[in-house]
Design a protein around this motif. Structure first.
Motif, PDB file in Angstrom:
ATOM      1  N   ASP A  28       0.823  -1.204   0.000  1.00  0.00           N
ATOM      2  CA  ASP A  28       0.000   0.000   0.000  1.00  0.00           C
ATOM      3  C   ASP A  28       0.859   1.256   0.000  1.00  0.00           C
ATOM      4  O   ASP A  28       2.058   1.204   0.236  1.00  0.00           O
ATOM      5  CB  ASP A  28      -0.938   0.015   1.209  1.00  0.00           C
ATOM      6  N   LEU A  30       0.463   5.150   1.700  1.00  0.00           N
ATOM      7  CA  LEU A  30      -0.309   5.970   2.625  1.00  0.00           C
ATOM      8  C   LEU A  30      -0.074   7.435   2.314  1.00  0.00           C
ATOM      9  O   LEU A  30       1.069   7.890   2.223  1.00  0.00           O
ATOM     10  CB  LEU A  30       0.097   5.665   4.067  1.00  0.00           C
ATOM     11  N   ASN A  37       3.311   8.914   6.998  1.00  0.00           N
ATOM     12  CA  ASN A  37       2.773   8.525   5.694  1.00  0.00           C
ATOM     13  C   ASN A  37       3.863   8.557   4.633  1.00  0.00           C
ATOM     14  O   ASN A  37       4.849   9.270   4.769  1.00  0.00           O
ATOM     15  CB  ASN A  37       1.633   9.469   5.300  1.00  0.00           C
ATOM     16  N   THR A  47      -5.686   9.829   6.900  1.00  0.00           N
ATOM     17  CA  THR A  47      -4.856   9.123   5.930  1.00  0.00           C
ATOM     18  C   THR A  47      -5.704   8.429   4.875  1.00  0.00           C
ATOM     19  O   THR A  47      -6.736   7.832   5.169  1.00  0.00           O
ATOM     20  CB  THR A  47      -3.970   8.085   6.646  1.00  0.00           C
ATOM     21  N   THR A  49      -5.485   5.489   1.897  1.00  0.00           N
ATOM     22  CA  THR A  49      -4.694   4.309   1.556  1.00  0.00           C
ATOM     23  C   THR A  49      -4.943   3.919   0.105  1.00  0.00           C
ATOM     24  O   THR A  49      -6.096   3.771  -0.308  1.00  0.00           O
ATOM     25  CB  THR A  49      -5.067   3.120   2.465  1.00  0.00           C
ATOM     26  N   TYR A  51      -4.027   0.854  -2.464  1.00  0.00           N
ATOM     27  CA  TYR A  51      -3.522  -0.514  -2.369  1.00  0.00           C
ATOM     28  C   TYR A  51      -3.890  -1.313  -3.626  1.00  0.00           C
ATOM     29  O   TYR A  51      -4.825  -0.970  -4.346  1.00  0.00           O
ATOM     30  CB  TYR A  51      -4.051  -1.200  -1.105  1.00  0.00           C
TER      31      TYR A  51
END
Length: 98
Positions: A28, A30, A37, A47, A49, A51
């Motif tokens: 991932d 961030l 991050n 945050t 994400t 992915y």
């Protein structure tokens, strides 16, 4: 704790002068308002994400995700060459041509 890495380029001669950071994504990426991050985005409250799953790039965010100004679901599938906006954060994913 993350196996994603960021390369910070300095003094490199690249075909594109606007590239300064390269992210080597494992599970991932961030993006958020704190130094923990991978990408610092002070305009975000929480945050975000990004992915990979099933050969797709997905985004999970507390705020609404817009792709070309159209709402995407809470776990949005991201598209190359389209504007992605999450709150005050805006970006476009581009595919690198080798």
């Amino acid at each position: 704790a993350s196996t994603t890495a960021m390369l910070i380029l300095s003094g490199a001669r690249l075909g594109r002068a606007d590239i300064r950071h390269i992210i080597l994504m494992d599970r991932d990426i961030l993006i958020g308002p704190s130094g923990g991050n991978h990408i610092l985005a002070e305009s975000l409250d929480e945050t975000v994400t990004i992915y990979a799953q099933n050969d797709r790039l997905l985004c999970k965010a507390a705020q609404k995700v817009l792709i070309d100004e159209k709402p995407a679901g809470p776990s949005a599938s991201l598209v190359v060459d389209k504007q992605i906006r999450i709150g005050r954060l805006s970006f476009v994913l581009t595919k690198v041509k080798a």
